[in-house]
Scaffold this active site. Sequence first.
Site, PDB file in Angstrom:
ATOM      1  N   THR A 103      -3.367  -8.763 -12.160  1.00 13.26           N
ATOM      2  CA  THR A 103      -4.245  -9.841 -11.693  1.00 13.26           C
ATOM      3  C   THR A 103      -5.001 -10.374 -12.905  1.00 13.26           C
ATOM      4  OG1 THR A 103      -4.512  -8.625  -9.625  1.00 13.26           O
ATOM      5  CG2 THR A 103      -6.075 -10.422 -10.046  1.00 13.26           C
ATOM      6  N   PHE A 128       0.035  -6.831  -3.687  1.00 12.77           N
ATOM      7  CA  PHE A 128      -0.968  -6.680  -2.626  1.00 12.77           C
ATOM      8  C   PHE A 128      -0.977  -5.248  -2.091  1.00 12.77           C
ATOM      9  CE2 PHE A 128       0.388 -11.100  -2.750  1.00 12.77           C
ATOM     10  CZ  PHE A 128      -0.824 -11.776  -2.792  1.00 12.77           C
ATOM     11  N   LYS A 187      -1.925  -1.325  -1.460  1.00 18.40           N
ATOM     12  CA  LYS A 187      -3.170  -0.577  -1.300  1.00 18.40           C
ATOM     13  C   LYS A 187      -2.952   0.840  -1.787  1.00 18.40           C
ATOM     14  CE  LYS A 187      -2.836  -1.301   3.176  1.00 18.40           C
ATOM     15  NZ  LYS A 187      -1.719  -2.240   3.216  1.00 18.40           N
ATOM     16  N   GLU A 188      -3.943   1.391  -2.472  1.00 19.17           N
ATOM     17  CA  GLU A 188      -3.821   2.796  -2.861  1.00 19.17           C
ATOM     18  C   GLU A 188      -3.736   3.638  -1.589  1.00 19.17           C
ATOM     19  OE1 GLU A 188      -6.657   4.117  -5.808  1.00 19.17           O
ATOM     20  OE2 GLU A 188      -6.484   2.208  -6.835  1.00 19.17           O
ATOM     21  N   GLY A 218     -15.230   0.213  -2.159  1.00 16.84           N
ATOM     22  CA  GLY A 218     -15.148   0.611  -3.562  1.00 16.84           C
ATOM     23  C   GLY A 218     -13.737   0.348  -4.039  1.00 16.84           C
ATOM     24  N   CYS A 275     -10.288  -2.906  -7.132  1.00 14.61           N
ATOM     25  CA  CYS A 275     -10.122  -4.358  -6.959  1.00 14.61           C
ATOM     26  C   CYS A 275     -11.313  -5.045  -6.293  1.00 14.61           C
ATOM     27  CB  CYS A 275      -8.872  -4.634  -6.127  1.00 14.61           C
ATOM     28  SG  CYS A 275      -7.356  -4.343  -7.040  1.00 14.61           S
ATOM     29  N   LYS A 317     -11.696   6.048  -1.185  1.00 16.83           N
ATOM     30  CA  LYS A 317     -11.121   6.096   0.161  1.00 16.83           C
ATOM     31  C   LYS A 317     -10.198   7.310   0.209  1.00 16.83           C
ATOM     32  CE  LYS A 317      -7.084   3.092  -0.310  1.00 16.83           C
ATOM     33  NZ  LYS A 317      -6.428   1.904   0.169  1.00 16.83           N
ATOM     34  N   ARG A 367     -12.793   5.048  -9.019  1.00 19.08           N
ATOM     35  CA  ARG A 367     -13.310   3.769  -9.520  1.00 19.08           C
ATOM     36  C   ARG A 367     -14.173   3.078  -8.465  1.00 19.08           C
ATOM     37  NH1 ARG A 367      -7.943   1.168 -11.982  1.00 19.08           N
ATOM     38  NH2 ARG A 367      -7.042   2.388 -10.279  1.00 19.08           N
TER      39      ARG A 367
HETATM   40  C1  UDX Z   1      -7.239  -3.466  -2.143  1.00 21.41           C
HETATM   41  C2  UDX Z   1      -6.460  -4.464  -1.256  1.00 21.41           C
HETATM   42  O1  UDX Z   1      -6.521  -4.027   0.102  1.00 21.41           O
HETATM   43  C3  UDX Z   1      -5.010  -4.577  -1.732  1.00 21.41           C
HETATM   44  O2  UDX Z   1      -4.318  -5.551  -0.972  1.00 21.41           O
HETATM   45  C4  UDX Z   1      -5.006  -4.984  -3.206  1.00 21.41           C
HETATM   46  O3  UDX Z   1      -3.676  -5.071  -3.701  1.00 21.41           O
HETATM   47  C5  UDX Z   1      -5.806  -3.979  -4.032  1.00 21.41           C
HETATM   48  O4  UDX Z   1      -7.134  -3.870  -3.500  1.00 21.41           O
HETATM   49  P1  UDX Z   1      -7.414  -0.814  -2.309  1.00 21.41           P
HETATM   50  O5  UDX Z   1      -8.390  -1.033  -3.415  1.00 21.41           O
HETATM   51  O6  UDX Z   1      -6.337   0.196  -2.495  1.00 21.41           O
HETATM   52  O7  UDX Z   1      -6.645  -2.189  -1.945  1.00 21.41           O
HETATM   53  O8  UDX Z   1      -8.252  -0.363  -1.037  1.00 21.41           O
HETATM   54  P2  UDX Z   1      -8.557  -0.946   0.418  1.00 21.41           P
HETATM   55  O9  UDX Z   1      -7.744  -0.246   1.415  1.00 21.41           O
HETATM   56  O10 UDX Z   1      -8.541  -2.421   0.424  1.00 21.41           O
HETATM   57  O11 UDX Z   1     -10.067  -0.442   0.602  1.00 21.41           O
HETATM   58  C6  UDX Z   1     -11.098  -0.894  -0.283  1.00 21.41           C
HETATM   59  C7  UDX Z   1     -12.425  -0.293   0.111  1.00 21.41           C
HETATM   60  O12 UDX Z   1     -12.897  -0.855   1.327  1.00 21.41           O
HETATM   61  C8  UDX Z   1     -12.413   1.225   0.325  1.00 21.41           C
HETATM   62  O13 UDX Z   1     -13.556   1.778  -0.300  1.00 21.41           O
HETATM   63  C9  UDX Z   1     -12.482   1.378   1.828  1.00 21.41           C
HETATM   64  O14 UDX Z   1     -13.114   2.568   2.229  1.00 21.41           O
HETATM   65  C10 UDX Z   1     -13.324   0.164   2.204  1.00 21.41           C
HETATM   66  N1  UDX Z   1     -13.100  -0.315   3.592  1.00 21.41           N
HETATM   67  C11 UDX Z   1     -11.869  -0.725   3.988  1.00 21.41           C
HETATM   68  C12 UDX Z   1     -14.179  -0.386   4.464  1.00 21.41           C
HETATM   69  O15 UDX Z   1     -15.313  -0.039   4.117  1.00 21.41           O
HETATM   70  N2  UDX Z   1     -13.974  -0.880   5.728  1.00 21.41           N
HETATM   71  C13 UDX Z   1     -12.749  -1.297   6.159  1.00 21.41           C
HETATM   72  O16 UDX Z   1     -12.636  -1.735   7.306  1.00 21.41           O
HETATM   73  C14 UDX Z   1     -11.659  -1.206   5.254  1.00 21.41           C
END
Ligand code: UDX
Length: 469
Positions: free
Chosen positions: A120, A153, A155-156, A261, A264, A324, A331
Amino acid sequence: MKITVVGQGYVGLVTAAGAADWGHDVVGIERSEERLVALLGGRVPFHEPALAELVETHLDSGRLQFTGGGQDAVASSALTFVAVGTVDRNHSWETRTMRACLTEIVPHIPDDGALVVRSTCPPEFIGQLVEFVDQLRIEAGRGPIAVMLNPEFTKEGTAVKDFLEPDRVVLGVASDPTGQGVALLREFYAQVDAPILVLSAMDAILSKLGANLFLATKISFANELAALCDLYGSQIERVIEGMAHDPRIGGSFLRAGIGFGGSCLPHQVTMTVRDAVEHGHETPLLAAVDEINLRQKTQFVERISALTDGLDGRRVALLGLTFKPHTDDLRAAPALDIARMLIDSGATVVAYDPMETARRNAKAQVRGLIVVSTALEAIAGADVIALATEWPEFITLPWARMARVVRQRLVVDGRNALDPDALVEAGFVYSSFGRGLRVPGGAAQPVAPQIGARPVGVPVRAELAVSDL
Ligand code: UDX
């Protein structure tokens, strides 16, 4: 197809291993000696479900190789993907690494191949990318190549599945006069059953950023709504259920708690707000998303403090450190900021996370943090249990047994992940976001029953009936 993937972090390694699984011949280039040695030995240097198995399978099949050099691999590849970091330690965009990487590889890309930027990138860099690549080609005495963007796109925690079964593939055309870049990428993604969208490079990068900014906005919206639920004595999950059947709204990414957190969402929100200001532009919605996300962590600490009647000398069991579940990534993990705030207020914080690497790294990053190797050790003798990451093993903890080992039966659920009924039945006072305050033997109480009588979301000790336990 023969392909090369430069950079074997989360994005690059998933791309490389996934591509090998589709039958492509893949060379992954990694400059970090430590990471390369691990990969050559079949070890994935971070936790990502299903990835180690995929890497092992394709090291064995011979379709996946790793190297520290790789110019020959680039020279014989139809597609060269670049997946290097674009954010520095201060959460600012940086393109130095990208430029250095392009300087090394671009001269070797064959004339009928394509460069594919998977990282990105800051929108401003997109405007300079083609000029930069063209210049490198001219200096090397070579002809122009197709320059494409292919934002990811994934997700971890579910990155392998997200890569192999994407809901869409976005191709951004930076420079592709003959259509060869699009054609090669269509061939690369031939097995994918999802729309392949061909956009301009800037539209592609903004659709990547836009997706993350929207997801962050949904989470902060859910947190705003949860605060209203606490104010009026309502249940956030019921409220979301009442909204989610409307297909215009949907129910995903609306889980309230201590906020987002990861690598991204947080920094992309912060950087977008900051960069817009530098351009004399305002993004008030995103500024509020950022502010609410910070507020969630402070409110979590305030809730813990209100339940324990102050933090000084209290022992807090912090469950979960990663940003998560199903990752060992720390991070921008909310748990780390929360631990620092608690420790600064005089609490002893005893943390546990199922990921050993996360425990070790958190201890190194948070001064004064105590880490233990089981949830029980963290919980024994605690004044309050604070849940920061919804790992499955926390959801199924035997709460009746936990109730016997704590000093006070208090739980603050930062992810709305625990079952309030099970907790109160085990004798715990249960506080969360937008679910009211639950006390043993009592119905859910609004956190602030008289509107305006006290700060939203901050319970008052006198209401807690701790003495009833
Ligand atoms: C994110 C995007 O979802 C993904 O599409 C992109 O490619 C990279 O960034 P990721 O960082 O792996 O993915 O985590 P994600 O599942 O999006 O969760 C991000 C944060 O939001 C986590 O800390 C999670 O606990 C929090 N979260 C998620 C919430 O607090 N509430 C929710 O309903 C969903």
